[in-house]
Design a protein around this motif. Structure first.
Motif, PDB file in Angstrom:
ATOM      1  N   THR A 202       6.675   1.800   2.255  1.00 36.72           N
ATOM      2  CA  THR A 202       6.990   0.663   2.948  1.00 36.72           C
ATOM      3  C   THR A 202       5.717  -0.649   2.143  1.00 36.72           C
ATOM      4  OG1 THR A 202       8.937   1.005   4.881  1.00 36.72           O
ATOM      5  CG2 THR A 202       6.829  -0.914   5.300  1.00 36.72           C
ATOM      6  N   LEU A 203       4.602   0.130   2.939  1.00 37.47           N
ATOM      7  CA  LEU A 203       3.028  -0.255   2.858  1.00 37.47           C
ATOM      8  C   LEU A 203       3.136  -0.471   1.355  1.00 37.47           C
ATOM      9  CD1 LEU A 203       1.537   1.794   5.081  1.00 37.47           C
ATOM     10  CD2 LEU A 203       1.622  -0.269   5.246  1.00 37.47           C
ATOM     11  N   PHE A 204       3.855   0.053   0.140  1.00 36.31           N
ATOM     12  CA  PHE A 204       3.405   0.045  -1.172  1.00 36.31           C
ATOM     13  C   PHE A 204       4.253  -1.365  -1.461  1.00 36.31           C
ATOM     14  CE2 PHE A 204       1.904   3.028  -4.504  1.00 36.31           C
ATOM     15  CZ  PHE A 204       1.488   2.275  -4.957  1.00 36.31           C
ATOM     16  N   ALA A 205       5.731  -1.393  -1.162  1.00 32.04           N
ATOM     17  CA  ALA A 205       5.956  -2.368  -1.163  1.00 32.04           C
ATOM     18  C   ALA A 205       5.770  -3.782  -1.476  1.00 32.04           C
ATOM     19  CB  ALA A 205       7.727  -2.156  -0.406  1.00 32.04           C
ATOM     20  N   LEU A 206       5.234  -3.831   0.156  1.00 30.52           N
ATOM     21  CA  LEU A 206       4.478  -4.964   0.780  1.00 30.52           C
ATOM     22  C   LEU A 206       2.951  -5.254  -0.107  1.00 30.52           C
ATOM     23  CD1 LEU A 206       4.807  -3.951   4.797  1.00 30.52           C
ATOM     24  CD2 LEU A 206       5.794  -5.819   3.620  1.00 30.52           C
ATOM     25  N   PRO A 227      17.492   0.762  15.317  1.00 30.90           N
ATOM     26  CA  PRO A 227      17.299  -0.499  15.801  1.00 30.90           C
ATOM     27  C   PRO A 227      16.421  -1.334  15.204  1.00 30.90           C
ATOM     28  CG  PRO A 227      16.792   1.833  17.332  1.00 30.90           C
ATOM     29  CD  PRO A 227      17.577   2.576  16.072  1.00 30.90           C
ATOM     30  N   LYS A 228      15.154  -0.125  15.132  1.00 34.58           N
ATOM     31  CA  LYS A 228      13.592  -1.019  14.365  1.00 34.58           C
ATOM     32  C   LYS A 228      13.219  -0.507  12.629  1.00 34.58           C
ATOM     33  CE  LYS A 228      11.231  -0.846  18.656  1.00 34.58           C
ATOM     34  NZ  LYS A 228      11.864  -0.639  19.450  1.00 34.58           N
ATOM     35  N   GLY A 229      13.010  -1.071  12.378  1.00 32.76           N
ATOM     36  CA  GLY A 229      12.639  -1.318  10.827  1.00 32.76           C
ATOM     37  C   GLY A 229      11.278  -0.596  11.216  1.00 32.76           C
ATOM     38  N   PRO A 230      10.917   0.223   9.995  1.00 32.51           N
ATOM     39  CA  PRO A 230       9.570   1.035   9.403  1.00 32.51           C
ATOM     40  C   PRO A 230       8.517   0.159   9.921  1.00 32.51           C
ATOM     41  CG  PRO A 230      10.681  -0.439   7.650  1.00 32.51           C
ATOM     42  CD  PRO A 230      11.689   0.046   8.586  1.00 32.51           C
ATOM     43  N   VAL A 252      -5.429  16.323   2.686  1.00 34.59           N
ATOM     44  CA  VAL A 252      -4.812  17.370   2.974  1.00 34.59           C
ATOM     45  C   VAL A 252      -4.027  17.375   1.588  1.00 34.59           C
ATOM     46  CG1 VAL A 252      -5.008  17.912   5.749  1.00 34.59           C
ATOM     47  CG2 VAL A 252      -2.626  17.156   4.622  1.00 34.59           C
ATOM     48  N   ARG A 253      -3.259  16.238   1.611  1.00 31.29           N
ATOM     49  CA  ARG A 253      -2.990  16.200  -0.073  1.00 31.29           C
ATOM     50  C   ARG A 253      -3.540  15.049  -1.379  1.00 31.29           C
ATOM     51  NH1 ARG A 253       1.489  15.405   4.096  1.00 31.29           N
ATOM     52  NH2 ARG A 253       2.242  16.971   4.533  1.00 31.29           N
ATOM     53  N   PRO A 254      -4.291  16.039  -1.862  1.00 30.31           N
ATOM     54  CA  PRO A 254      -4.892  15.147  -2.664  1.00 30.31           C
ATOM     55  C   PRO A 254      -3.485  14.542  -3.438  1.00 30.31           C
ATOM     56  CG  PRO A 254      -5.950  17.440  -2.237  1.00 30.31           C
ATOM     57  CD  PRO A 254      -4.872  17.015  -1.553  1.00 30.31           C
ATOM     58  N   GLY A 255      -4.102  13.131  -4.457  1.00 36.65           N
ATOM     59  CA  GLY A 255      -3.449  12.672  -4.735  1.00 36.65           C
ATOM     60  C   GLY A 255      -2.137  11.400  -4.816  1.00 36.65           C
ATOM     61  N   LEU A 256      -1.729  11.384  -3.384  1.00 38.03           N
ATOM     62  CA  LEU A 256      -1.574  10.203  -2.852  1.00 38.03           C
ATOM     63  C   LEU A 256      -2.488   9.040  -3.085  1.00 38.03           C
ATOM     64  CD1 LEU A 256      -1.402  11.320   1.310  1.00 38.03           C
ATOM     65  CD2 LEU A 256       1.044  12.011  -0.978  1.00 38.03           C
ATOM     66  N   PRO A 257      -1.074   8.285  -3.400  1.00 37.81           N
ATOM     67  CA  PRO A 257      -1.560   6.223  -3.844  1.00 37.81           C
ATOM     68  C   PRO A 257      -2.668   5.894  -2.598  1.00 37.81           C
ATOM     69  CG  PRO A 257       0.563   6.587  -3.405  1.00 37.81           C
ATOM     70  CD  PRO A 257       0.587   7.719  -2.538  1.00 37.81           C
ATOM     71  N   GLU A 258      -3.956   5.282  -3.049  1.00 36.30           N
ATOM     72  CA  GLU A 258      -4.286   4.365  -2.326  1.00 36.30           C
ATOM     73  C   GLU A 258      -3.895   3.261  -1.744  1.00 36.30           C
ATOM     74  OE1 GLU A 258      -8.401   4.102  -3.751  1.00 36.30           O
ATOM     75  OE2 GLU A 258      -8.339   5.916  -4.701  1.00 36.30           O
ATOM     76  N   GLU A 259      -3.110   2.787  -2.130  1.00 35.86           N
ATOM     77  CA  GLU A 259      -2.863   1.203  -2.243  1.00 35.86           C
ATOM     78  C   GLU A 259      -2.151   1.215  -0.474  1.00 35.86           C
ATOM     79  OE1 GLU A 259      -2.656   1.251  -6.828  1.00 35.86           O
ATOM     80  OE2 GLU A 259      -1.886   2.555  -4.658  1.00 35.86           O
ATOM     81  N   PRO A 260      -1.524   1.896  -0.160  1.00 37.47           N
ATOM     82  CA  PRO A 260      -0.494   1.557   0.988  1.00 37.47           C
ATOM     83  C   PRO A 260      -2.330   1.398   2.539  1.00 37.47           C
ATOM     84  CG  PRO A 260       0.389   3.073   0.074  1.00 37.47           C
ATOM     85  CD  PRO A 260      -0.475   2.856  -0.985  1.00 37.47           C
ATOM     86  N   ARG A 261      -2.958   3.117   2.097  1.00 43.72           N
ATOM     87  CA  ARG A 261      -4.046   2.731   2.660  1.00 43.72           C
ATOM     88  C   ARG A 261      -4.231   1.634   2.565  1.00 43.72           C
ATOM     89  NH1 ARG A 261      -3.993   6.965   0.222  1.00 43.72           N
ATOM     90  NH2 ARG A 261      -6.337   7.238  -0.288  1.00 43.72           N
ATOM     91  N   THR A 262      -5.235   0.854   1.263  1.00 46.99           N
ATOM     92  CA  THR A 262      -5.850   0.267   1.400  1.00 46.99           C
ATOM     93  C   THR A 262      -5.256  -1.489   1.905  1.00 46.99           C
ATOM     94  OG1 THR A 262      -6.644   0.709  -1.125  1.00 46.99           O
ATOM     95  CG2 THR A 262      -6.939  -1.512  -0.502  1.00 46.99           C
ATOM     96  N   TYR A 263      -3.667  -1.246   2.076  1.00 46.95           N
ATOM     97  CA  TYR A 263      -3.376  -2.514   2.570  1.00 46.95           C
ATOM     98  C   TYR A 263      -3.256  -2.703   4.303  1.00 46.95           C
ATOM     99  CZ  TYR A 263       0.708  -5.678   3.800  1.00 46.95           C
ATOM    100  OH  TYR A 263       1.767  -7.001   4.283  1.00 46.95           O
TER     101      TYR A 263
END
Length: 289
Positions: A202-206, A227-230, A252-263
């Motif tokens: 969701t964050l990546f798409a945003l 009833p609710k979206g993400p 704990v999981r190296p390699g996850l994309p940074e863009e969602p966290r940056t957003y």
């Protein structure tokens, strides 16, 4: 119950502690709710009483409720001595949880199960570096929003005795939970790992400008009939909390994309924390709790 002790002790009288006290009082066995704040204990008592009066969530057990004994922290030792299970429900701070678990290990005998309700940290992470007296009696016992959401996840460490898992599966089910055994060490248990992937995409798409929060939540609800979206869900949780969780996953999981966290970092820096700050992906009035 296969243990001679009948009491369940819950450490932390916040929202989750109060709701868990309601669940564990179902069969009429003693429940102790411990907190350092008398005001928090008072609020928890009101919540438990309201849930017990409603009664409908747990159906057949209506009328069997035990009284929940509420006590300040200086009575923790006496409560533990009567308990077959102690569950920590303190705030999501690894250092705090380690300190609490270490204290519980010192106070409780070898037959007492010590569980963590943490959503962010596994019992293995909490125990990391601690020298415990009885390392085979620790377990993660994570619930969501009981009683409305009855799922509870049971996850041991590499040292947890199998009979503890079996006992907890039996007892949680008897008290109105729907237990799920997490068979291997898993940060995020079962559901939160799946939910984390939904949040992240969701964050990546945003971040990529694929759609607006309204459009993402709209299509999510249209397809899955939820009833609710993400975006709404993240607003309710708190975007600062979501960011902390995502940072932990990244550790704990190296390699996850940074863009969602940056957003998320940009939103948090702007004071957009979700419902609690009045705005996040939506204005406060747009989010229906």
């Amino acid at each position: 119950m296969s243990t001679t002790k009948k009491t369940v002790t819950l450490l932390g009288a916040g929202t989750q502690g109060a709701r868990l006290a309601y669940m564990w009082s179902r069969q009429g066995y003693p429940v102790s709710l411990i907190d350092k704040s008398s005001k928090q204990l008072e609020l928890a008592g009101e919540k438990i009483e309201a849930l017990q009066k409603e009664g409908g969530f747990l159906g057949s057990a209506e009328g069997q409720w035990s009284n929940v004994t509420r006590a300040l922290s200086d009575e923790l030792k006496s409560a533990i001595l009567k308990s077959w299970l102690v569950v920590e429900c303190v705030p999501e701070s690894l250092s705090l949880k380690r300190a609490v678990v270490e204290e519980l290990d010192q106070l409780a005998g070898p037959e007492t199960i010590i569980a963590s309700n943490s959503s962010s940290y596994t019992i293995t992470e909490i125990l990391g570096g601690l020298k415990t007296k009885y390392p085979d009696r620790f377990v993660s016992l994570h619930s969501y929003w009981p009683p409305e959401t009855s799922a509870i996840e049971i996850m041991g460490s590499g040292n947890t005795r199998p009979d503890i898992i079996s006992l907890l599966k039996t007892e949680t089910k008897a008290h109105g939970f729907e237990p799920f055994h997490v068979r291997n060490l898993s940060t995020g248990y079962i559901y939160n790992r799946i939910w984390a992937a939904i949040k992240r995409e969701t964050l990546f798409a945003l971040e990529e400008g694929v759609a607006t929060p309204e459009e993402i939540d709209g299509i999510f609800k249209a397809v899955l009939k939820t009833p609710k979206g993400p975006c709404e869900q993240m607003d309710v949780v708190g975007l600062d909390v979501v960011l902390d969780i995502e940072n932990h996953y990244a550790e704990v999981r190296p390699g996850l994309p940074e863009e969602p966290r940056t957003y998320l970092q940009k939103m948090v820096a702007q004071g957009k924390l979700g419902v609690k700050s009045g705005s996040g992906f939506f204005k406060y009035g747009d989010v229906k709790e």
